[in-house]
Structure formats: structure tokens, C-alpha cells
Design a protein around this motif. Structure first.
Motif, PDB file in Angstrom:
ATOM      1  N   LEU A   1       0.853  -1.190   0.000  1.00 45.07           N
ATOM      2  CA  LEU A   1       0.000   0.000   0.000  1.00 45.07           C
ATOM      3  C   LEU A   1       0.886   1.237   0.000  1.00 45.07           C
TER       4      LEU A   1
ATOM      5  N   ASN B   1      -5.501   5.295  -1.907  1.00 44.38           N
ATOM      6  CA  ASN B   1      -4.929   4.045  -2.392  1.00 44.38           C
ATOM      7  C   ASN B   1      -5.906   3.332  -3.310  1.00 44.38           C
TER       8      ASN B   1
ATOM      9  N   ARG C   1      -8.173  -2.041  -3.599  1.00 50.66           N
ATOM     10  CA  ARG C   1      -7.376  -1.263  -4.539  1.00 50.66           C
ATOM     11  C   ARG C   1      -7.216  -2.024  -5.856  1.00 50.66           C
TER      12      ARG C   1
END
Lengths: 366, 308
Positions: free
Chosen positions: A93, A102, A153
Motif C-alpha cells: 500500500l 490508495n 485497490r
């Protein structure tokens, strides 16, 4: 249901190093992964599974072969042009962005309008149940939460294929179990092809539609968890997946998908067999510990039986493992499920017979 | 009372702690006091005195030193005008220092990235190569540069030999020569802190960027630069401050007319025999550095990364 291929890997090799130091991390691998499938690459560390995943992601490029996605060979395409996203082992991340930033990063890079990005980010946060943490920095959330953010994500840009590189290995046992169910739910809800890499055979068996077992850069067997567990193609697969007993044997009469063999103890049996056996060959008979049981030596038995003595009793709560020292010198483990009423338990030193149905045995090349 | 005893014990312990901390830091404090603050104080005092006839100072209070930092008094009628020469020198110093910082950043960034992406063993070798210039005296390195760029130097001889030019290019004694010299001298000071922060960079984040459709340029601007910003700031400070006060490089490569603040100050203490002005210029230089640093850090801090 018509099964269409999502990713086709055609005779792909990846060689690292030069000349005599060259190592083929992936060695002429061919596999077709179907659409909307939960496909697992399973193998010990260094077997090439992660390299294969990186080839699909585009972080490495194959030395030979084609990777076909939706009819197009993407083997030489850079990763930022592939409609494939990855959940990294350590999540990777971005520490300088919030959870929401993100998740929105991929869509932002694709140049989607702001309104669409924020709608999609909210949707993703809801999907992984993280709505309340949208504004947090990634360093301010727990490992399990980071895992969810990494998933969100990677799913946000709606990739054709989602790659997962041992995503559960950093989590503790309970969280891992939770995430296994969560991953299956996400896959079912999104309908995206998942390619999952793991060295954990239990994880592979419980989650996958199909498993490819890899070793030394090659795929040894592709099949459903059932196939892989019950009819392993070779000794490595049998050994790697679950616990198993190996008995030395000699092939007497090979057949079509089965073989008659003679065990060291003189016992002859006919069982299902893997490929590549011919008469007179040394072979291995594998029997899963839970497919065998113990009897007193004086019991009348019609099934194949091996005599020996209990050398060790290991209690596991749900079941007990009896280690039996066979008369021929081999060790055989029998797993017996524990019940409330246990009369006449076997103890260390007891002479016993190990009994199994011929269908439980499988003959493989040594 | 037991409780009071315990309290007094804790108190005694605390005092002993403080005393030993002071004792341990005494050597450092003494050095700072006598070698840094003391001389600085003397310089500050000198800047408010009157110049002596043969250098040194007369102990008469005067603000003339400070006045002549930016203004000059006409020799005939005592009118004050802006000291153009000083302003030019200040401006040249700031301009050249900023350019040095920018050029070392542009050159140092890929260099540091290159080193940080090597294998651990070769990284040591590359770092070692970066530090090699430090083995040689600054003066000698600058003189070597002079040999290369002067009219009869290596570059001009080669260019004439290959028929690219007829007349030697005037490279020596220009601002460009000072810039090249300072970039050469201060580059390692940029590379090392940049490397230190790039080495800590998690390269999987770069792969994650590529994976999420970021082109190489976007990966640079959205992921790498924000994450190595602390190193960029540290390197810029390390290059900018000594550049601003540089003395050797401009005096050798800039010749007599392309002065920087450092040369101007030296001139006041030497041939100029105006110690108060030299002192005032020194303090002014320090103030410029402090203001520049504050502005830079505040600016970089507000747009920069806050690592949790």
C-alpha cells in the motif's frame, strides 16, 4: 455453462542468469485459466509459481512462449497496459496516501472522471467493509484491514484478472480463515478470474476451483482439489498435498488407469494408478492416513491388511494419529477420528493390522 | 513514611540522571561554546566597530559596517547610494547556489536511484566510488578542473584538434565555470542523502504503481518523488548552504571579477582592511541562509509527506 478461457499460457519459459548459471524458473508451462475461475498455483517456495504470476502481471517478461488474454498476446506488454491487477504479498500500500486514495489510485491513473472515482471508491470500501476508515493513513490500520484495502485497490479498476501473491501469509490463523471465506465471497460477487499463489495446500484445497501443482518450474498436475488430493499424478503431488503414507511396491501387471502391484510384505493389490508404469518397475503405493484403520491382529479381515505394532500415539483433539511400525520396517500413519465413546483404544506397543480398501490406494511411479 | 522515602528516592534518582546527562554533554557544549558561539559573538561585535588602519578594528562603535553591506557612501559628498557591486555579488551567489542545487539534484537523483537498485554487494562499490573525490583536497580538485577548462586546456585543445572550433572557447572565469566546479564538488553531498532515502524505498511500491496503470513518469512523480522527498530536502540543504558560502571554487574558476559572497568577505579581511564590513557581510550571509532554510523547510513541510 460454456467455459471460456480467460488467460492462456502457452509454453512459457522464464530463464534467469546466463550460460551455465542459467536457471529456468518457469519451464515450458502451458495452462488455460477459465473465465470466472478461482485458480490456484500451488507449490513449495522456489517452484516458480511467483515467477509465473509476475509474468502474467507483466513485472517480468517471458524468455519464450505466449501469454494470451482475450485473444491478444500480452507477453511483451508493460504492466500498466494490462487489465490485470495484483494483490501483493506485503500488500504494498502507498504509505503517503490515505486508504481512499490508495483504492482510487488505479482509476485515477486510468484518467476516469473524479465523480466516477469517488463513487467506485465508496463502493469498494463497502465491498470490503472499510467505510469507516476511508481517511486513515495505511500505517494507522491493522494487518487484516491493510489486506482488505489491498484487495479493494486491486478490484477497483475492474480488472479482467486478479492476481493474488500469497496474500494471506502475513495474517494470523483466525484472520486467515476469515479472509479465505471473504476472498471466495469477493470472487463470487465480482465475477473476476482469480489467480491465487500459495504454498499452503490447505488454503489451496479449500478455496480453489482448480489447482496447478508446481515444482522446479513445471506444472505437475492440474485439476480440481478433489482430483489433486484423491488421484495425485505423481509422488511429489501426493507428498506435497496433505499427509500420506508411502509403501514400496513392484508392478506386476500395469493396466489402463490401474495396476496390480506386490507390496514388500508380499501383499498383492489392484489399485488406481498414475502414468508411466510398466511390469517389473519399482513403484510407490500411497494411502492417505484417514483412509486406513486399525484392527486387532486376531480380527477376521477380508480387506488388504498390513501387520505391525503401534510405535507412537499422537493426540490432535479432533483425531488421533497412530504411527505403526510395519513388519517390513516401514512406518504407516493411521488417522482415526476421535469419538465420545472410545472403548478399547490402541496403545503404544500393541500389535495391530492396518486395513484399507483397495480403492484408497494409488500406485505411482517412484 | 515509606511513601515519602520512595518519593525522595525517585527525586534523587531524577537529579542524578540530569546531572550525569549534563556531565556527558559537557565536551560537546564546550566545543559549541568556544568554537562556534564565541567566534560568532566576536564577529557580531566587530561588525559594529570601526576599521583599523592596517586591518583589525578600533574600539569605537559604528554602524558603518552594516550600512555598507547594502549602501555605499560617495567619497566626495557622503551621499548614500545602493551598493550595486554588493547586490550583484549577493545575487550571483544566490543564483549560482540555487542552480548548483538544482543541477546536483537532477544529476544526483538518477545516480542515487541507480545505486539503490543495484545488488547489495555492488551498492557498496558504487558508494565507495562516489566518495573517492573526498580523498583529494578541494583546492587540488578545483585546480584540476581549471586545467581541463582553461583556454589551453584539455577541452579546448581537443575541440581545436578535431576542427570543431578555431578559437578557444572562454570557459574559465565565467559563472558557468563556477557552476560546473560547484556541481562537481557538491554532487556527493546530494547523492548520499538521496541514496539513503532511496535505499529505504520499498520497490514493490513501484511495481504496485505499474500494476495500477501508472506509466513510468507517473510512478516517478506520484510514488518515488513523494517517498524520497526527505532525502531531496536533506541533499538540497547540504548543497545549498556550503554553495552560498563557497570561497575556493569561485576564486579559482571565477577569476577576479566573478566574486561570490565568500570572496567578498575574504576581501574585506584581507586587501580591503575593513573587518567590520567583513563581519557584517558574514552575519548577513548567515541570515540569508537561515531565512532560505526556514522558507524551504516550511514550504517542503507543508506539501511533503507525513510518515505515520
Amino acid at each position: 455453462m460454456p467455459e471460456r478461457n480467460s488467460v492462456e499460457i502457452k509454453s512459457v519459459s522464464k530463464v534467469f542468469g546466463f550460460g551455465e548459471y542459467a536457471v529456468a524458473a518457469v519451464d515450458h508451462v502451458s495452462v488455460s485459466i477459465r473465465e470466472n475461475e478461482f485458480f490456484t498455483l500451488l507449490g513449495p517456495s522456489g517452484c516458480g509459481k511467483t515467477t509465473l504470476l509476475r509474468l502474467i502481471a507483466g513485472f517480468e517478461f517471458p524468455s519464450r512462449g505466449e501469454i494470451v488474454l482475450a485473444g491478444e498476446n500480452i507477453a511483451a506488454m508493460p504492466p500498466y497496459k494490462r487489465p490485470i491487477n495484483t494483490v501483493f504479498q506485503n500488500y504494498a500500500l502507498f504509505p503517503h496516501m490515505t486508504v481512499a486514495e490508495n483504492i482510487g489510485f488505479g482509476l485515477q491513473m486510468l484518467g476516469r472522471p473524479k465523480a466516477e472515482i469517488s463513487a467506485r471508491v465508496s463502493e469498494m470500501l463497502k465491498l470490503v467493509r472499510m467505510e469507516h476508515l476511508a481517511g486513515r493513513r495505511t500505517s494507522q490500520i491493522s494487518g487484516g484491514q491493510q489486506q482488505r484495502v489491498a484487495l479493494a485497490r486491486a478490484l477497483a479498476p475492474q480488472p479482467k484478472v486478479l492476481l493474488l501473491d500469497e496474500p494471506l501469509s502475513a495474517l494470523d490463523y483466525k484472520l486467515r480463515k476469515e479472509m479465505q471465506i471473504e476472498l471466495k465471497r469477493l470472487q463470487a460477487e465480482t465475477g473476476i478470474t482469480f489467480i491465487f499463489v500459495t504454498h499452503d495446500q490447505e488454503e489451496a484445497l479449500t478455496m480453489s476451483d482448480r489447482i496447478a501443482v508446481m515444482s522446479s518450474g513445471k506444472i505437475l498436475q492440474i485439476g480440481s482439489p478433489h482430483d489433486i488430493y484423491d488421484t495425485p499424478a505423481d509422488r511429489f503431488v501426493a507428498d506435497f498435498i496433505g499427509e500420506t503414507n508411502f509403501l514400496a511396491a513392484k508392478v506386476i501387471a500395469p493396466g489402463e488407469g490401474n495396476a496390480t502391484v506386490e507390496l514388500a510384505s508380499g501383499l498383492t493389490l489392484n489399485a488406481s494408478a498414475g502414468p508411466g508404469l510398466s511390469a517389473g518397475d519399482a513403484a510407490t503405493v500411497v494411502v492417505r492416513p484417514e483412509h486406513a484403520s486399525l484392527s486387532r491382529p486376531d480380527a477376521a479381515i477380508v480387506l488388504p491388511a498390513l501387520s505391525g505394532a503401534v510405535s507412537n500415539v499422537v493426540y490432535f483433539g479432533t483425531d488421533t494419529h497412530y504411527h505403526v511400525h510395519l513388519d517390513g520396517g516401514e512406518t504407516f500413519i493411521v488417522r482415526s477420528q476421535n469419538r465420545v465413546m472410545r472403548h478399547d483404544p490402541f496403545e503404544t506397543g500393541d500389535p495391530v493390522k492396518v486395513v484399507f480398501e483397495p480403492g484408497a490406494a494409488r500406485v505411482l511411479r517412484t | 513514611m515509606a511513601e515519602r522515602d520512595a518519593l525522595s528516592l525517585i527525586e534523587a534518582e531524577r537529579r542524578r540522571d540530569i546531572r550525569s546527562r549534563w556531565l556527558l554533554s559537557t565536551p560537546a557544549l564546550l566545543i559549541i561554546l568556544f568554537a562556534a558561539l564565541g567566534p560568532l559573538f566576536i564577529v557580531l561585535v566587530y561588525s559594529f566597530l570601526t576599521p583599523g588602519d592596517y586591518g583589525d578594528v578600533k574600539w569605537t562603535f559604528s554602524t558603518e559596517g552594516w550600512v555598507s553591506v547594502f549602501l555605499q557612501r560617495d567619497i566626495f559628498d557622503d551621499t548614500l547610494t545602493i551598493a550595486d557591486a554588493h547586490l550583484t555579488i549577493f545575487w550571483r551567489s544566490i543564483k549560482l547556489s540555487l542552480m548548483t542545487t538544482v543541477v546536483t539534484l537532477i544529476v544526483g537523483f538518477p545516480t542515487a536511484y541507480f545505486i539503490a537498485t543495484r545488488s547489495e554487494r555492488t551498492r557498496e562499490l558504487w558508494l565507495f566510488l562516489i566518495t573517492i573525490p573526498f580523498w583529494t583536497n578541494l583546492l587540488i580538485r578545483t585546480l584540476a578542473m581549471l586545467v581541463v577548462i582553461r583556454n589551453e586546456g584539455l577541452i579546448n585543445t581537443m575541440l581545436i584538434r578535431f576542427g570543431l572550433i578555431d578559437q578557444p572557447l572562454q570557459m574559465l572565469f565565467t559563472d558557468g565555470a563556477i557552476l560546473a566546479g560547484m556541481v562537481y564538488v557538491y554532487l556527493p553531498l546530494m547523492v548520499l542523502p538521496l541514496y539513503a532515502s532511496m535505499e529505504k524505498l520499498d520497490f514493490r511500491l513501484i511495481e504496485a504503481g505499474y500494476d495500477l496503470y501508472a506509466t513510468p513518469f507517473r510512478v516517478l512523480t506520484r510514488i518515488i518523488i513523494p517517498l524520497v522527498k526527505p532525502g531531496m530536502i536533506a541533499g538540497s540543504i547540504l548543497v545549498f548552504i556550503p554553495s552560498l558560502g563557497a570561497y575556493v571554487t569561485p576564486s579559482i574558476l571565477g577569476g577576479g571579477k566573478n566574486l561570490m559572497i565568500g570572496n567578498l568577505i575574504e576581501l574585506q579581511f584581507g586587501a580591503g582592511r575593513n573587518w567590520p564590513l567583513g563581519s557584517a557581510l558574514s552575519i548577513a550571509l548567515m541570515l540569508i541562509v537561515m531565512v532560505a532554510l526556514l522558507a524551504y523547510v516550511r514550504n517542503a513541510g507543508s506539501s511533503g509527506v507525513k510518515h505515520g
